[in-house]
Design a protein around this motif. Structure first.
Motif, PDB file in Angstrom:
ATOM      1  N   ARG A  43       6.090 -29.156  21.577  1.00  0.00           N
ATOM      2  CA  ARG A  43       6.470 -29.683  23.078  1.00  0.00           C
ATOM      3  C   ARG A  43       6.911 -31.014  22.976  1.00  0.00           C
ATOM      4  NH1 ARG A  43       1.562 -26.801  23.890  1.00  0.00           N
ATOM      5  NH2 ARG A  43       1.832 -24.820  25.133  1.00  0.00           N
ATOM      6  N   GLN A  44       6.463 -31.635  22.112  1.00  0.00           N
ATOM      7  CA  GLN A  44       6.926 -33.378  22.175  1.00  0.00           C
ATOM      8  C   GLN A  44       8.530 -33.274  21.628  1.00  0.00           C
ATOM      9  OE1 GLN A  44       5.815 -36.306  22.909  1.00  0.00           O
ATOM     10  NE2 GLN A  44       7.476 -37.189  22.297  1.00  0.00           N
ATOM     11  N   MET A  45       8.667 -32.392  20.710  1.00  0.00           N
ATOM     12  CA  MET A  45      10.030 -32.193  20.053  1.00  0.00           C
ATOM     13  C   MET A  45      10.935 -32.094  21.163  1.00  0.00           C
ATOM     14  SD  MET A  45       9.106 -31.069  16.336  1.00  0.00           S
ATOM     15  CE  MET A  45      10.887 -31.387  15.620  1.00  0.00           C
ATOM     16  N   ALA A  46      10.753 -30.816  21.777  1.00  0.00           N
ATOM     17  CA  ALA A  46      11.428 -30.488  23.101  1.00  0.00           C
ATOM     18  C   ALA A  46      11.773 -31.382  24.137  1.00  0.00           C
ATOM     19  CB  ALA A  46      10.845 -29.074  23.716  1.00  0.00           C
ATOM     20  N   GLN A  47      10.692 -32.299  24.290  1.00  0.00           N
ATOM     21  CA  GLN A  47      10.853 -33.354  25.127  1.00  0.00           C
ATOM     22  C   GLN A  47      11.970 -34.557  24.966  1.00  0.00           C
ATOM     23  OE1 GLN A  47       7.130 -35.464  26.391  1.00  0.00           O
ATOM     24  NE2 GLN A  47       7.914 -36.143  28.163  1.00  0.00           N
ATOM     25  N   GLU A  48      11.662 -34.904  23.665  1.00  0.00           N
ATOM     26  CA  GLU A  48      12.691 -35.764  22.969  1.00  0.00           C
ATOM     27  C   GLU A  48      14.063 -35.385  23.399  1.00  0.00           C
ATOM     28  OE1 GLU A  48       9.401 -37.085  19.353  1.00  0.00           O
ATOM     29  OE2 GLU A  48      11.733 -36.016  18.946  1.00  0.00           O
ATOM     30  N   GLU A  49      14.359 -34.082  23.520  1.00  0.00           N
ATOM     31  CA  GLU A  49      15.716 -33.545  23.507  1.00  0.00           C
ATOM     32  C   GLU A  49      16.053 -33.379  24.892  1.00  0.00           C
ATOM     33  OE1 GLU A  49      17.676 -33.908  21.031  1.00  0.00           O
ATOM     34  OE2 GLU A  49      16.366 -33.980  19.199  1.00  0.00           O
ATOM     35  N   GLY A  50      15.245 -33.593  25.801  1.00  0.00           N
ATOM     36  CA  GLY A  50      15.269 -33.089  27.330  1.00  0.00           C
ATOM     37  C   GLY A  50      15.303 -31.578  27.715  1.00  0.00           C
ATOM     38  N   LEU A  51      14.790 -30.945  26.828  1.00  0.00           N
ATOM     39  CA  LEU A  51      14.679 -29.469  26.805  1.00  0.00           C
ATOM     40  C   LEU A  51      13.318 -29.048  27.367  1.00  0.00           C
ATOM     41  CD1 LEU A  51      16.066 -28.268  23.338  1.00  0.00           C
ATOM     42  CD2 LEU A  51      17.348 -28.553  25.481  1.00  0.00           C
ATOM     43  N   LEU A  52      13.118 -27.790  28.220  1.00  0.00           N
ATOM     44  CA  LEU A  52      11.892 -27.203  28.641  1.00  0.00           C
ATOM     45  C   LEU A  52      11.386 -26.695  27.396  1.00  0.00           C
ATOM     46  CD1 LEU A  52      13.180 -25.532  32.062  1.00  0.00           C
ATOM     47  CD2 LEU A  52      11.898 -27.869  31.718  1.00  0.00           C
ATOM     48  N   ALA A  53      10.189 -26.113  27.181  1.00  0.00           N
ATOM     49  CA  ALA A  53       9.575 -25.732  26.292  1.00  0.00           C
ATOM     50  C   ALA A  53       8.522 -24.237  26.735  1.00  0.00           C
ATOM     51  CB  ALA A  53       8.480 -26.760  25.601  1.00  0.00           C
ATOM     52  N   ASP A  54       8.961 -23.218  26.318  1.00  0.00           N
ATOM     53  CA  ASP A  54       7.997 -22.033  26.321  1.00  0.00           C
ATOM     54  C   ASP A  54       7.516 -21.848  24.850  1.00  0.00           C
ATOM     55  OD1 ASP A  54       7.100 -19.675  26.807  1.00  0.00           O
ATOM     56  OD2 ASP A  54       8.760 -18.978  27.664  1.00  0.00           O
ATOM     57  N   VAL A  55       6.468 -22.322  24.827  1.00  0.00           N
ATOM     58  CA  VAL A  55       5.617 -22.308  23.666  1.00  0.00           C
ATOM     59  C   VAL A  55       4.261 -21.706  23.543  1.00  0.00           C
ATOM     60  CG1 VAL A  55       4.732 -23.633  21.483  1.00  0.00           C
ATOM     61  CG2 VAL A  55       6.724 -24.556  22.832  1.00  0.00           C
ATOM     62  N   ASP A  56       4.157 -20.566  22.774  1.00  0.00           N
ATOM     63  CA  ASP A  56       2.815 -19.899  22.493  1.00  0.00           C
ATOM     64  C   ASP A  56       1.826 -20.650  21.674  1.00  0.00           C
ATOM     65  OD1 ASP A  56       3.415 -17.682  23.969  1.00  0.00           O
ATOM     66  OD2 ASP A  56       3.938 -16.289  22.213  1.00  0.00           O
ATOM     67  N   GLU A  57       0.434 -20.805  22.127  1.00  0.00           N
ATOM     68  CA  GLU A  57      -0.311 -21.321  21.372  1.00  0.00           C
ATOM     69  C   GLU A  57      -0.672 -21.081  19.975  1.00  0.00           C
ATOM     70  OE1 GLU A  57      -1.744 -24.621  22.641  1.00  0.00           O
ATOM     71  OE2 GLU A  57      -0.697 -24.042  24.447  1.00  0.00           O
ATOM     72  N   VAL A  58      -0.582 -22.009  19.101  1.00  0.00           N
ATOM     73  CA  VAL A  58      -0.412 -21.685  17.710  1.00  0.00           C
ATOM     74  C   VAL A  58      -1.904 -21.955  17.147  1.00  0.00           C
ATOM     75  CG1 VAL A  58       0.676 -22.184  15.309  1.00  0.00           C
ATOM     76  CG2 VAL A  58       1.791 -22.308  17.384  1.00  0.00           C
TER      77      VAL A  58
END
Length: 377
Positions: free
Chosen positions: A130-145
């Motif tokens: 999620r942090q990496m997506a935020q760095e790129e200005g992207l939304l994130a749809d991430v399942d809990e790992v």
């Protein structure tokens, strides 16, 4: 073919120009874990040359927005949305008019893959992504790992770090449900394979026409397993001792897999790869085993076309039921069963709205063996 009162819906905006109905066709294919950006292809009849002007003026920054799906007689639209930018455009003369073929790149991938970073990635994997997506200005749809990571990202883009380090790292340590990674429409997806109730039938018709398979092609390629071989041997030159160091792994040793049917290891020749000294042998063996493991475990594939379905995604697990007429009446073919969806291609053209799926049985996802990356001591 389409149940009344539904009709295919397609609206395309390229730059500031909105296309006329009937003058455009659209096709998009999403492939998880792909090193290439999810791309879309548009065929546009540019009757007033405004689209060509937009592309010449805006170049690769020319935005594209496509709304595709179904519309009923009251105007209610059930649709998907694809957003991207023009990557390549070619044109031909269609009579006296110009027909453009536009290849678009999905929003998110180009910027995520363009910048190398030097950073330590530490923490729970879901939060890191999620942090990496935020760095790129992207939304994130991430399942809990539920898996911790502590690795150095050295001379790698965020896109490559997720695909080459995080993905295999997680799939070697998490449950038997593999994760996949892709970007579409400005959103980063890191998802487990999902078991849906979708049942698609070929050979007989159901009351729900959207469950009917319109065309079906199956391929059982037994040579893939033979070409893969049972064992993979990696040979690396040690720069200090100048000696060759070998490590061997068997395809059948993959423990993290989603098995959708009976499976047995292929019997074939051993494969050897010689690698440079820049990577440790264990990591390279894991990466190579993933490649050959995919070949060995995916002998049965199905390509099918159904009425347009915007809800199907890569890594969905669906049920396919295939009937064939025999001397004893209709029988269910042995190829029927559960499949994992690998590729999803949405297509809207003059003939209607269709979804093309490539599915596999005995599915093992990419990243079933650990490729470690750079450890932090």
């Amino acid at each position: 073919m389409v149940k009344p009162p539904l009709a295919p819906h397609l609206a395309v905006r390229i730059g500031e120009v909105t296309t006329e109905s009937g003058a455009v066709s659209f096709e998009i294919e999403i492939v998880p874990n792909s090193p290439f950006a999810p791309s879309a292809t548009l065929e546009v009849l540019d009757l007033d040359l405004q689209i060509e002007k937009e592309i010449l003026r805006g170049g690769i920054e020319t935005p594209i927005e496509v709304v595709y799906g179904w519309k009923d007689t009251s105007g209610v639209i059930v649709a998907g949305i694809w957003k991207g930018r023009v990557g390549k455009a070619t044109s031909v003369m269609d009579g006296s008019a110009v027909r453009l073929t536009i290849e678009g790149l999905s929003n998110g991938v180009p910027q995520m893959a363009s910048k190398d970073r030097q950073i330590r990635r530490k923490g729970e994997v879901s939060a890191v992504i999620r942090q990496m997506a935020q760095e790129e200005g992207l939304l994130a749809d991430v399942d809990e790992v539920g898996v911790e990571i502590d690795r150095l990202q050295v001379n790698m883009s965020n896109y490559d770090f997720i695909r080459k380090v995080i993905l295999p790292y997680v799939n070697a340590r998490s449950s038997d449900d593999p994760f996949s990674f892709w970007i579409n429409n400005g959103t980063l997806f890191f998802k487990k394979s999902r078991s849906k109730r979708n049942k698609f039938i070929y050979g007989l018709y159901t009351e729900d026409e959207f469950a009917n398979i319109l065309s079906l092609e199956t391929e059982l390629d037994l040579m893939l397993g033979i070409m893969a071989g049972e064992k993979v041997e990696v040979v690396k030159l040690d720069p200090n001792t100048k000696q060759l160091v070998a490590q061997e792994g068997g395809n059948s040793a993959n423990s993290k897999r989603t098995v959708l049917g009976s499976k047995r290891s292929a019997v074939g020749s051993r494969r050897k790869r010689v690698l440079p000294h820049g990577l440790d042998t264990e990591s390279v063996a894991g990466a190579v085993k993933n490649i050959y493991g995919r070949l060995a475990d995916f002998p049965l594939s199905v390509n099918m076309t159904i009425l347009g379905n915007t809800e199907i995604s890569p890594m969905d697990i669906i049920e396919v039921v295939v009937y064939a007429y025999t001397t004893q009446g209709y029988k269910i073919r042995p190829i029927s069963g559960k499949y994992m969806v690998m590729n999803v291609k949405q297509r809207v053209d003059a003939e209607g709205f269709f979804t093309e799926l490539r599915c596999i049985k005995n599915a093992t996802s990419e990243g079933s063996v650990s490729a470690e990356g750079v450890r932090v001591l």
